[in-house]
Design a protein around this motif. Structure first.
Motif, PDB file in Angstrom:
ATOM      1  N   PRO A   1      50.533 -19.256  28.741  1.00 54.03           N
ATOM      2  CA  PRO A   1      51.973 -18.801  28.500  1.00 54.03           C
ATOM      3  C   PRO A   1      52.473 -20.642  28.369  1.00 54.03           C
ATOM      4  O   PRO A   1      53.734 -20.954  27.658  1.00 54.03           O
ATOM      5  N   HIS A   2      52.830 -20.371  29.610  1.00 55.90           N
ATOM      6  CA  HIS A   2      53.941 -21.824  29.185  1.00 55.90           C
ATOM      7  C   HIS A   2      53.822 -23.438  29.106  1.00 55.90           C
ATOM      8  O   HIS A   2      54.496 -23.783  29.066  1.00 55.90           O
ATOM      9  N   LYS A   3      52.374 -22.994  28.209  1.00 54.91           N
ATOM     10  CA  LYS A   3      52.392 -24.468  27.274  1.00 54.91           C
ATOM     11  C   LYS A   3      52.689 -24.178  26.176  1.00 54.91           C
ATOM     12  O   LYS A   3      52.646 -25.202  25.401  1.00 54.91           O
TER      13      LYS A   3
ATOM     14  N   LEU B   1      56.639 -13.365  29.085  1.00 53.34           N
ATOM     15  CA  LEU B   1      55.187 -13.056  29.251  1.00 53.34           C
ATOM     16  C   LEU B   1      54.706 -14.044  30.585  1.00 53.34           C
ATOM     17  O   LEU B   1      54.919 -14.958  31.166  1.00 53.34           O
TER      18      LEU B   1
ATOM     19  N   ASP C   1      59.902 -16.124  28.798  1.00 50.72           N
ATOM     20  CA  ASP C   1      59.476 -16.615  29.750  1.00 50.72           C
ATOM     21  C   ASP C   1      59.468 -15.326  30.493  1.00 50.72           C
ATOM     22  O   ASP C   1      58.661 -15.086  31.945  1.00 50.72           O
TER      23      ASP C   1
END
Lengths: 243, 267
Positions: free
Chosen positions: A133-135, A89, A86
């Protein structure tokens, strides 16, 4: 490939993070950097990439000494994969994230697209390109983070805990990915089994100093040495001992 | 904290809606943005007593919603958040603007009532228009549009990073809150005396994370410039849709359709 000569780092509060570290990483080698929490593994990686400027000593990458003036260019030769994807990205989509380094290295649109395609194919993440990216799952994020670094064809990969926070399958996938990358790797980790499976050489840090270094199959099975460094034998070795 | 989860859930559901594949979703994001902006300009261009024009413009969202497969409830729920602010702003019209305009079956309709209705409808329509835009266009594509019109790089970077890290921040806040609740006993919410510690901790963690992100950016050659977002070219269908939508808007705005219909139906 990478030489660290007499590196010393002291934090502003006076804590000595690294004491006279001297290391040589050869081209094509896969080296594990082991040590208990606070031993200085992450600090050492930060020194290698110029994020932290050592108080003393030299970092030499491919024969070029890292200085204040040239440390902003080191990223093209040394790719860093951070512990937490995290942090790494930061773009809105996977494609943009992977292309970020390529564009900054001066590639044009066509070259960037080609480099992104090669990297995603190598890591088998083509289907993730348009995703945010958060998914992504932990394993997917890790593979995207590795791809985002590989896209600039670095000569050495510096990985900070590449298997942390991963479930067994994702961990296995990451290990397989790293095993198949034909690039010099320095891997800071607590995962002894990964170190044994992946690395031919091991460097053990203790309280900011090199405590031991040598062949992985020799160091990692030495119970007394590992315990003195605040570490444990790999699980497979523990099993053998039990039987 | 459950409210934060709900808000995050709404954000997620808006993102999910924007990833559908309908004719509205497939339109070029710049075309949708232009249509939305012009629609909002049309809405706010009516003076505060002109309710009839606004009512005709209200038809458009109800045409777009089924086309884009956006449930009306999803839009209404989000719109309701904005309405209390509009109510507060409009309520003074009822009190101060009491001159009668006309009577309906003996009931005096004042200028204040018209102005009140106008503010509420304008708010509802403009918020609906924006909600429809974000529900039919992924955030990254909207960013590409604002980047194409040369919005400052710093602002675009801020928007991208905010959208990217809002999830991480909420997750961190959630785990901090859970840890607090598990040791706080039977207290409801966060006690005032603990608020500073919790928020301070969250701030420090955010600063550390920002530092790590900045390092990660530097490690991939960041020199202050954020890469341009890619945007597809405008197609003939997009241009046709734009022209058609703007024509409809022009007709609705400049031809008093409600009045004409009224005359036809009642006289």
């Amino acid at each position: 490939m990478l030489k660290l000569e007499q590196i010393a780092v002291t934090y502003p509060d006076g804590t000595a993070a690294l004491n006279n570290i001297t290391l040589h990483i050869q081209k094509g080698e896969r080296t594990a950097l082991l040590g208990a929490n606070g031993a200085g593994k992450s600090t050492l990686l930060s020194v290698c990439t110029g994020i932290i400027q050592p108080d003393k000593g030299d970092v030499v990458l491919n024969g070029v000494k890292l200085t204040k003036q040239n440390r902003s260019t080191v990223w093209q030769q040394a790719g860093v994969v951070f512990q937490n994807p995290d942090d790494q990205l930061f773009c809105a989509t996977v494609q943009e994230d992977i292309a970020f380094g390529a564009k900054n290295s001066g590639m044009n649109e066509e070259q960037t697209a080609q480099a992104v395609q090669t990297a995603v194919e190598k890591l088998e993440i083509t289907h993730l390109l348009s995703r945010a990216p958060h998914k992504l799952s932990g394993g997917e994020k890790r593979r995207v983070a590795i791809a985002s670094v590989l896209v600039t064809h670095p000569q050495i990969l510096l990985l900070d805990e590449p298997t942390s926070f991963l479930d067994p399958r994702a961990r296995r996938e990451v290990i397989d990915v790293l095993a198949n990358l034909p690039v010099t790797q320095l891997i800071a980790t607590h995962d002894m089994d990964m170190a044994l499976a992946l690395c031919n050489r091991v460097i053990v840090l203790k309280k900011g100093s090199v405590f031991a270094q040598g062949l992985a199959k020799e160091i990692l099975v030495d119970e007394q040495l590992m315990q003195s460094a605040g570490l444990e034998l790999p699980l497979c070795c523990q099993k053998i001992q039990e039987t | 904290m459950p409210k934060m989860q709900t808000a995050l859930g709404r954000l997620n559901s808006t993102e999910a809606l924007s990833e559908k594949n309908t004719c509205v979703h497939r339109l070029h994001p710049a075309v949708k943005t232009v249509i939305t902006v012009i629609y909002i300009l049309c809405v706010i261009s009516y003076n505060r007593y002109q309710l009839n024009g606004l009512i005709t413009l209200a038809v458009l969202p109800f045409i777009v919603m089924p086309l884009a497969e956006i449930p009306i409830s999803a839009i209404v729920k989000r719109m309701l958040v904005a309405l209390p602010f509009a109510l507060l702003a409009a309520i003074s019209n009822l009190i101060f603007d009491t001159k009668t305009v006309f009577f309906i079956k003996g009931f005096a309709v004042t200028f204040g009532m018209l102005a009140f209705g106008s503010v509420i409808i304008k708010t509802a329509l403009t918020v609906t228009a924006v909600l429809l835009l974000v529900s039919t266009t992924p955030f990254t594509k909207l960013l590409a549009v604002v980047q194409a019109v040369h919005l400052p790089q710093v602002l675009i970077m801020q928007l991208t990073l905010t959208q990217r890290y809002i999830y991480v921040l909420v997750e961190e806040a959630q785990s901090t809150y859970t840890a607090y609740r598990l040791r706080a006993g039977n207290v409801k919410g966060v006690q005032i005396r603990d608020m500073g510690t919790l928020l301070g901790g969250l701030l420090l963690r955010s600063i550390h994370r920002a530092e790590r992100i900045y390092n990660a950016m530097h490690c991939r050659g960041f020199k202050g410039e954020y890469p341009a977002q890619t945007i597809k070219k405008v197609s003939v269908t997009d241009i046709f849709t734009l022209v058609a939508a703007l024509s409809v808007l022009a007709v609705l705005r400049f031809i008093p359709i409600a009045e004409l219909l009224g005359k036809v139906l009642f006289f």
